[in-house]
Each structure stands twice: as structure tokens, then as C-alpha cells.
Write an enzyme that holds these catalytic residues in place. Structure first.
Site, PDB file in Angstrom:
ATOM      1  N   LYS A 145       0.827  -1.204   0.000  1.00 29.70           N
ATOM      2  CA  LYS A 145       0.000   0.000   0.000  1.00 29.70           C
ATOM      3  C   LYS A 145       0.862   1.255   0.000  1.00 29.70           C
ATOM      4  CE  LYS A 145      -3.250   2.522   2.953  1.00 29.70           C
ATOM      5  NZ  LYS A 145      -3.974   2.491   4.245  1.00 29.70           N
ATOM      6  N   ASP A 164      -7.356   1.552   0.984  1.00 31.81           N
ATOM      7  CA  ASP A 164      -7.510   1.852   2.407  1.00 31.81           C
ATOM      8  C   ASP A 164      -8.931   1.504   2.823  1.00 31.81           C
ATOM      9  OD1 ASP A 164      -9.127   3.878   1.433  1.00 31.81           O
ATOM     10  OD2 ASP A 164      -8.191   5.462   2.624  1.00 31.81           O
TER      11      ASP A 164
END
Length: 234
Positions: A145, A164
Site C-alpha cells: 500500500k 484503504d
């Protein structure tokens, strides 16, 4: 040009090195309509972290884990004044970095991640943040990420979609995925949306999640995008 909705017969292989799930032409067409609507609604969507260089974005993104962009941005000016370069972070100790980020939470762990990652940037990459997934995830405190944030925003490299909590929530509510894990949701989004939009897709979904498609108190019935695409509004 109008095309019939026919199934895609083989999986797509992404630049990330793994196969993407098969999606039909109809599913991709629906995804394009959602993307167009989001671009129109949030023309100024961008990364919520403040930075002026790749190493500043890397540090800010490490700090953003389990923290808000607002809290991170508040700490960044004094942090970057005290440590303006990767070399300054590398020469410091975690104990010297920690006071500048104490308001963010998990400050001890994050200070160590920043110091060690910047040390590797200096020693292995000549002070330049690497621009490959393989090299980025070798830095302490950097997983896929974080690497996607840096690659997409600092270097303009669309290698994946940042997933997210907002992206996860909206992807499921908009029937873009049936999965709960970040990596499987990312694969679905990569298969549905064309690569040039992967970085912006996350910014757009995050904006929609913050303002409309909230975890609690979602405005499903009040927003045209949600009324058209969200399962909760139907």
C-alpha cells in the site's frame, strides 16, 4: 463505438507480476461510468499528504498508517525542518525523530521505520527513493500500500491501486468486489479500471468515502452516484 457485452476469455497479467481476475465487458463498462462520475464530482482529488519530494512522501506515508492525513500533515513541517534530507534522517536516531511525531501515534515504531528506511535509501540507493515495487517493499515500514502511494504520486507509476478503509468500503458497496482482503480488492479494481487511472481511482474513492459514503451515517439516498451504483441505496 458501442460494443456488445461479451465475456473476457482470459485473465490479464498485470505489471505487478500477478494474474488479474477475469472481468466481462459489461463490468468494465459499468466501472468506466463510475469513474467518469467520480472525476466529475471530485475534479480536485489528490493525495491528502503534504510533500515536496519522494522522500517526504515516503516518510509521510509511513506515518499515515493508522493515522489521519490531517494529524500527519500537522507534524510534517517541524519534522522536515529538523530532518530536511534522507541523509539527515539516516544520521539521526529513532529517539531523536520520535518527539516530532509523538502526536501521531505508534511514534516509537514509526520513528524506527523512518530512520531505518532512510538509512537504506542512503546506503543502497545513493539517497534517492527507489521507484520500483521490489526495492520499496524492502524498506522498513513499507508494504504494498505504501509503495503504491509513493510510486503513483511521486513518480507517476501506476503499478496498483491504494486500498484503504474507504476504498474497501466503497468497492464492496458499489459491487466492484466481493472480497474483504486488500490484495483481492486491489486485483478486482486493477482488472476493472484501466491502468492510467489506478492512482487517481484511490484518490477519488477516498474523497467519496470521506464526504458521502461514510462508514457510519452514509448519505446513500442523498447522492446521485450512490443512488445509481451503491447496493445500500437500492
Amino acid at each position: 463505438m458501442n460494443r456488445r457485452s461479451t465475456p473476457v476469455l482470459r485473465a490479464t497479467v498485470s505489471k505487478a507480476g500477478f494474474d488479474l481476475p477475469t472481468k466481462t465487458a459489461r463490468e468494465k463498462s459499468r466501472a468506466r461510468r463510475i469513474l467518469t462520475a467520480l472525476y466529475a464530482e471530485y475534479p480536485d482529488a489528490r493525495c491528502g499528504l503534504n510533500y515536496s519530494s519522494p522522500h517526504e512522501l515516503l516518510v509521510a506515508t509511513i506515518l499515515s498508517a493508522q493515522a489521519t492525513d490531517v494529524s500527519v500533515n500537522q507534524a510534517l513541517p517541524k519534522l522536515f525542518t529538523a530532518f530536511p534530507s534522507p541523509e539527515d534522517f539516516a544520521r539521526a536516531t529513532p529517539a531523536k525523530i520520535e518527539p516530532y511525531i509523538r502526536t501521531i501515534g505508534l511514534s516509537r515504531m514509526k520513528a524506527r521505520s523512518i530512520q531505518e528506511s532512510m538509512t537504506r535509501v542512503v546506503e543502497i540507493h545513493d539517497g534517492q527513493v527507489p521507484n520500483t515495487m521490489e526495492d520499496l517493499i524492502k524498506l522498513r515500514g513499507v508494504a504494498r500500500k505504501t509503495a503504491n502511494v509513493v510510486l503513483g504520486n511521486a513518480f507517476g507509476i501506476n503499478l496498483g491501486v491504494v486500498v484503504d478503509t474507504h476504498v474497501m468500503r466503497i468497492a464492496r458497496r458499489f459491487s466492484l468486489t466481493e472480497h474483504n482482503s486488500a490484495i483481492h480488492i486491489e486485483k478486482d479494481l486493477m482488472a476493472l479500471f484501466s491502468r492510467p487511472h489506478w492512482t487517481m481511482l484511490s484518490h477519488l474513492l477516498i474523497q467519496h468515502g470521506r464526504h458521502v459514503c461514510k462508514a457510519r451515517g452514509a448519505l446513500c439516498s442523498e447522492h446521485p452516484i450512490c443512488r445509481r451504483y451503491c447496493d445500500n441505496a437500492n
